[in-house]
Scaffold this motif. Sequence first.
Motif, PDB file in Angstrom:
ATOM      1  N   ALA A 170    -103.501 -87.357   1.973  1.00 52.20           N
ATOM      2  CA  ALA A 170    -103.855 -88.225   1.145  1.00 52.20           C
ATOM      3  C   ALA A 170    -104.605 -89.429   1.537  1.00 52.20           C
ATOM      4  CB  ALA A 170    -102.913 -88.604   0.048  1.00 52.20           C
ATOM      5  N   ASN A 171    -104.022 -90.078   2.508  1.00 50.97           N
ATOM      6  CA  ASN A 171    -104.835 -91.457   3.187  1.00 50.97           C
ATOM      7  C   ASN A 171    -106.188 -90.706   3.773  1.00 50.97           C
ATOM      8  OD1 ASN A 171    -102.946 -93.058   2.845  1.00 50.97           O
ATOM      9  ND2 ASN A 171    -101.761 -93.053   4.938  1.00 50.97           N
ATOM     10  N   VAL A 172    -106.249 -89.751   4.509  1.00 42.35           N
ATOM     11  CA  VAL A 172    -107.471 -89.351   4.991  1.00 42.35           C
ATOM     12  C   VAL A 172    -108.650 -89.005   3.899  1.00 42.35           C
ATOM     13  CG1 VAL A 172    -108.705 -87.772   6.434  1.00 42.35           C
ATOM     14  CG2 VAL A 172    -106.414 -88.317   7.322  1.00 42.35           C
ATOM     15  N   ASP A 173    -108.212 -88.629   2.870  1.00 40.89           N
ATOM     16  CA  ASP A 173    -109.084 -88.252   1.731  1.00 40.89           C
ATOM     17  C   ASP A 173    -109.418 -89.512   1.363  1.00 40.89           C
ATOM     18  OD1 ASP A 173    -108.861 -85.622   1.804  1.00 40.89           O
ATOM     19  OD2 ASP A 173    -107.232 -85.416   0.344  1.00 40.89           O
ATOM     20  N   GLU A 174    -108.593 -90.636   1.200  1.00 40.40           N
ATOM     21  CA  GLU A 174    -109.062 -91.804   0.618  1.00 40.40           C
ATOM     22  C   GLU A 174    -109.876 -92.541   1.513  1.00 40.40           C
ATOM     23  OE1 GLU A 174    -106.984 -95.755  -1.370  1.00 40.40           O
ATOM     24  OE2 GLU A 174    -105.767 -94.168  -0.663  1.00 40.40           O
ATOM     25  N   VAL A 191     -98.413 -76.596  16.952  1.00 35.12           N
ATOM     26  CA  VAL A 191     -98.788 -77.854  16.438  1.00 35.12           C
ATOM     27  C   VAL A 191     -98.300 -77.647  14.854  1.00 35.12           C
ATOM     28  CG1 VAL A 191    -100.979 -78.990  15.521  1.00 35.12           C
ATOM     29  CG2 VAL A 191    -100.969 -77.908  17.690  1.00 35.12           C
ATOM     30  N   VAL A 192     -97.856 -78.806  14.519  1.00 36.72           N
ATOM     31  CA  VAL A 192     -97.478 -78.836  12.973  1.00 36.72           C
ATOM     32  C   VAL A 192     -98.443 -79.365  12.021  1.00 36.72           C
ATOM     33  CG1 VAL A 192     -95.551 -79.773  11.468  1.00 36.72           C
ATOM     34  CG2 VAL A 192     -94.830 -79.328  13.832  1.00 36.72           C
ATOM     35  N   ALA A 193     -98.679 -79.024  11.055  1.00 35.39           N
ATOM     36  CA  ALA A 193     -99.379 -79.405   9.848  1.00 35.39           C
ATOM     37  C   ALA A 193     -99.087 -80.794   9.469  1.00 35.39           C
ATOM     38  CB  ALA A 193     -99.478 -78.553   8.680  1.00 35.39           C
ATOM     39  N   ALA A 194    -100.350 -81.437   9.135  1.00 30.84           N
ATOM     40  CA  ALA A 194    -100.043 -83.010   8.707  1.00 30.84           C
ATOM     41  C   ALA A 194     -99.319 -82.906   7.321  1.00 30.84           C
ATOM     42  CB  ALA A 194    -101.373 -83.681   8.576  1.00 30.84           C
ATOM     43  N   PRO A 195     -98.681 -83.864   6.963  1.00 28.81           N
ATOM     44  CA  PRO A 195     -97.804 -84.245   5.710  1.00 28.81           C
ATOM     45  C   PRO A 195     -98.795 -84.537   4.757  1.00 28.81           C
ATOM     46  CG  PRO A 195     -97.385 -85.885   7.048  1.00 28.81           C
ATOM     47  CD  PRO A 195     -97.799 -84.983   8.067  1.00 28.81           C
ATOM     48  N   ASP A 196     -98.600 -84.283   3.376  1.00 28.12           N
ATOM     49  CA  ASP A 196     -99.405 -84.411   2.376  1.00 28.12           C
ATOM     50  C   ASP A 196     -99.674 -85.857   2.112  1.00 28.12           C
ATOM     51  OD1 ASP A 196     -99.215 -81.958   1.569  1.00 28.12           O
ATOM     52  OD2 ASP A 196     -97.712 -82.401  -0.034  1.00 28.12           O
ATOM     53  N   ALA A 197     -98.702 -86.972   2.506  1.00 31.64           N
ATOM     54  CA  ALA A 197     -99.048 -88.423   2.605  1.00 31.64           C
ATOM     55  C   ALA A 197    -100.239 -88.678   3.609  1.00 31.64           C
ATOM     56  CB  ALA A 197     -97.954 -89.155   2.761  1.00 31.64           C
ATOM     57  N   THR A 198    -100.154 -88.020   4.694  1.00 28.98           N
ATOM     58  CA  THR A 198    -101.246 -88.428   5.568  1.00 28.98           C
ATOM     59  C   THR A 198    -102.598 -87.856   5.307  1.00 28.98           C
ATOM     60  OG1 THR A 198     -99.706 -88.184   7.431  1.00 28.98           O
ATOM     61  CG2 THR A 198    -101.941 -87.752   8.126  1.00 28.98           C
ATOM     62  N   THR A 246     -98.269 -90.911   8.894  1.00 32.84           N
ATOM     63  CA  THR A 246     -98.861 -91.479   7.743  1.00 32.84           C
ATOM     64  C   THR A 246     -99.039 -93.011   8.001  1.00 32.84           C
ATOM     65  OG1 THR A 246     -97.456 -89.870   6.416  1.00 32.84           O
ATOM     66  CG2 THR A 246     -98.418 -92.031   5.329  1.00 32.84           C
ATOM     67  N   TYR A 247     -98.449 -93.628   8.630  1.00 31.61           N
ATOM     68  CA  TYR A 247     -98.819 -95.069   8.938  1.00 31.61           C
ATOM     69  C   TYR A 247    -100.245 -94.868   9.707  1.00 31.61           C
ATOM     70  CZ  TYR A 247     -98.581 -99.497  11.295  1.00 31.61           C
ATOM     71  OH  TYR A 247     -98.878-100.977  11.779  1.00 31.61           O
ATOM     72  N   LEU A 248    -100.153 -94.125  10.725  1.00 33.36           N
ATOM     73  CA  LEU A 248    -101.404 -94.443  11.579  1.00 33.36           C
ATOM     74  C   LEU A 248    -102.649 -93.961  10.889  1.00 33.36           C
ATOM     75  CD1 LEU A 248    -100.244 -92.557  14.803  1.00 33.36           C
ATOM     76  CD2 LEU A 248    -100.426 -95.071  14.531  1.00 33.36           C
ATOM     77  N   SER A 249    -102.502 -93.357   9.744  1.00 32.67           N
ATOM     78  CA  SER A 249    -103.762 -92.735   8.765  1.00 32.67           C
ATOM     79  C   SER A 249    -103.970 -93.868   8.004  1.00 32.67           C
ATOM     80  CB  SER A 249    -103.470 -91.380   8.200  1.00 32.67           C
ATOM     81  OG  SER A 249    -102.566 -91.597   7.384  1.00 32.67           O
TER      82      SER A 249
END
Length: 454
Positions: free
Chosen positions: A137-141, A128-135, A360-363
Amino acid sequence: MLASGVAVSALLTACADTQTSSTTTAEATTSGSAGEAGSFDCSPYEAFGDLNGTTVTVYTSIVAPEDQPHIDSWKPFEDCTGVDVQYEGSKEFEAQLIVRVKGGNAPDIAYVPQPGLLQTLVHDTGKVVAAPDATAANVDEFFDPAWKGYGSVDGTFYAAPLGANVKSYVWYSPKVFAEKGYEIPETWDDLMALTKQIAADDPDAKPWCAGFGSGDATGWPGTDWLEDVLMRTASPEVYDQWVAHEIPFNDPQVVEALDTVGAILKDSAYVNGGFGDVNSIATTTFQDGGQPILTGGCYLHRQASFYAANWPEGTDVSENGDAWAFYLPAVDPSAAKPVLGGGEFVVAFADRPEVQAFQTYLSSADWANEKAKDTPNGGWVSANKGLDINNLVSPMDQLSATTLQDEAAVFRFDGSDMMPAKVGAGTFWKGMTDWITGQSTQDTLDFVESSWPS
């Protein structure tokens, strides 16, 4: 990779169609299609590089006809980037996913429905690959912080939430309540008072109906009852400790919660409307469980938002109709508003730019709104706080989104889905089935506690 401060929250704004006749194929794909969609700003994806002609594979348990709204919701992303997203749905998803990952045939993306399965994938496969920073950031927001925790393992954030459901509901008939003069209960005491009143008013029916039956998964509706009530008689914090086994499964607070459930489900004066005695709950399927509400056999049925799909065609499912749902009341309405639910998570097995862009789009709030608009028959909702409730079609979906976005809501994921599989999908299910057919509360909880892996 996008910088951590970038959140793709304006993906669906105008993408000007100003290309000249010398536009490259990639540019034509991006601008022309986006121009047809009429609502895209492609600039957030420039940081991922030229994605045109790349492919992202997605593997899920969601099959026809529920798969098409997902496929449709990706079109803005595909038009914007030139990425081809390929969908594969399978009823054997949970059994096959780990096999495929360990065998070197992992999809780029999988929609995983349990945090427990995510943990297994991380620990047992290392793929499993860690989620990118942009993803991230979306989850945080856009999401309650609890969701990020459910998508994390050992302090690393892997998986953004996708869809969601709300389990803290009681189904009833607004038309019948209006005829009888019954009011929606605001507290647990109100709920029990209403239960007693119905039992006294209608000797030919029962206040409640219930069904624990679900084939090989028989018993899971009972686990939802206990989880929902534990958050009310104790607290969401105690619930967290229990799910993590920081307190034993048979802790006295859990005993109290299950006895509180039993005050309804094990009282022959209150159940099982339309089906038989208390024991009939074990053999009544959860799909059939609430149906006597429409025929006068019972008045109340605790079940999740997705139960809306089980009413017969033509049923008016609305706040003034044949069937609707109210929030399972808290013991103390001045305290936090606990909400039990479930959902899926986006798990990646590759870190190519196109995969990270799709994560990132899905988040984003933009995907949530696109998915809502592409689900014309309803039956889908997200905990994404950027979701415009007006984009949801069904009244039940709108109610669920309103519940999830309530500032007072304290969301907790289905506990059995987070426990070790041997417990959550094994002894817990069996224990609740044995409990409803006569086993004592203490013996039931002791049995599950003894099965917890050391």
